[in-house]
Design a protein around this motif. Structure first.
Motif, short mmCIF file in Angstrom:
data_model
loop_
_atom_site.label_atom_id
_atom_site.label_comp_id
_atom_site.label_asym_id
_atom_site.label_seq_id
_atom_site.Cartn_x
_atom_site.Cartn_y
_atom_site.Cartn_z
N ASN A 5 16.84 50.20 34.05
CA ASN A 5 16.89 49.12 34.83
C ASN A 5 15.64 48.19 34.74
N VAL A 6 15.89 46.87 34.80
CA VAL A 6 14.47 45.94 34.66
C VAL A 6 14.40 45.42 36.05
N GLU A 7 13.26 45.68 36.93
CA GLU A 7 12.98 45.37 38.05
C GLU A 7 11.72 44.34 38.24
N ASN A 8 11.52 44.04 39.39
CA ASN A 8 10.15 43.23 39.78
C ASN A 8 10.33 41.62 39.05
N VAL A 9 11.84 41.33 39.05
CA VAL A 9 11.84 40.01 38.39
C VAL A 9 13.31 39.50 38.72
N ASP A 10 13.44 38.09 38.79
CA ASP A 10 14.59 37.54 38.99
C ASP A 10 15.44 38.18 37.78
N PRO A 11 16.81 38.59 38.42
CA PRO A 11 17.74 39.09 37.21
C PRO A 11 18.13 37.88 36.39
N TYR A 12 18.22 36.99 36.83
CA TYR A 12 18.65 35.91 35.86
C TYR A 12 17.45 35.13 34.98
N ALA A 13 16.34 35.81 35.04
CA ALA A 13 15.21 35.34 34.22
C ALA A 13 14.95 36.25 33.21
#
Ligand code: ZN
Length: 145
Positions: A109-117
């Motif tokens: 997962n990629v976290e600590n970011v707006d998923p749409y970014a």
């Protein structure tokens, strides 16, 4: 007794990996907050997922090697529908294939970011999610600019 359709998700609903004899050192590494990969002692190729033989030269000679935990987003999707109850309030979330600097690809997962970014090629670094006494999941976040 009526079935309660609004049951609050519990940690038991969370799908988690089950370490085996090949992957145990990987999970022991994440528990120490270290990302370790098998490196072939004959041809130097890193491999992931953990397995008994090198996919390049079929050698069984390997050593677990600490790696940087840096990489880039190779591909990703934004998950909107929770496929397990535990994810009910976790969506939307980014499920990504991360290409580590060592050349292997890892689903996480990629976290600590707006998923749409999130974008393909986004530089990321590993972070650790201490789930319980047994499992620490490696996840990723954008490298600060
Ligand atoms: Zn090899």
């Amino acid at each position: 007794m009526p079935m309660d359709l609004e049951v609050v998700a519990t940690s038991q609903d969370r799908p988690l990996p089950t370490p085996n004899s090949f992957s145990k050192p990987f999970w022991e590494g994440t528990k120490r907050h270290e990302l370790v990969l098998q490196k072939c002692l004959d041809c130097g190729t890193f491999r992931y997922y953990p397995r008994p033989r090198c996919p390049q030269c079929l050698s069984a000679n390997t050593e677990w090697t600490k790696v940087s935990g840096h990489g880039t987003v190779y591909s990703y999707t934004i998950v909107h529908r929770p496929l397990a109850r535990w994810f009910k309030d976790k969506v939307p979330l980014v499920c990504a294939v991360i290409e580590l600097d060592e050349g292997v690809r890892m689903v996480s997962n990629v976290e600590n970011v707006d998923p749409y970014a999130v974008t393909i090629g986004l530089p990321v670094r590993v972070i650790y999610d201490d789930v319980n006494d047994e499992i620490t999941l490696p996840k990723f976040e954008p490298v600060p600019a």
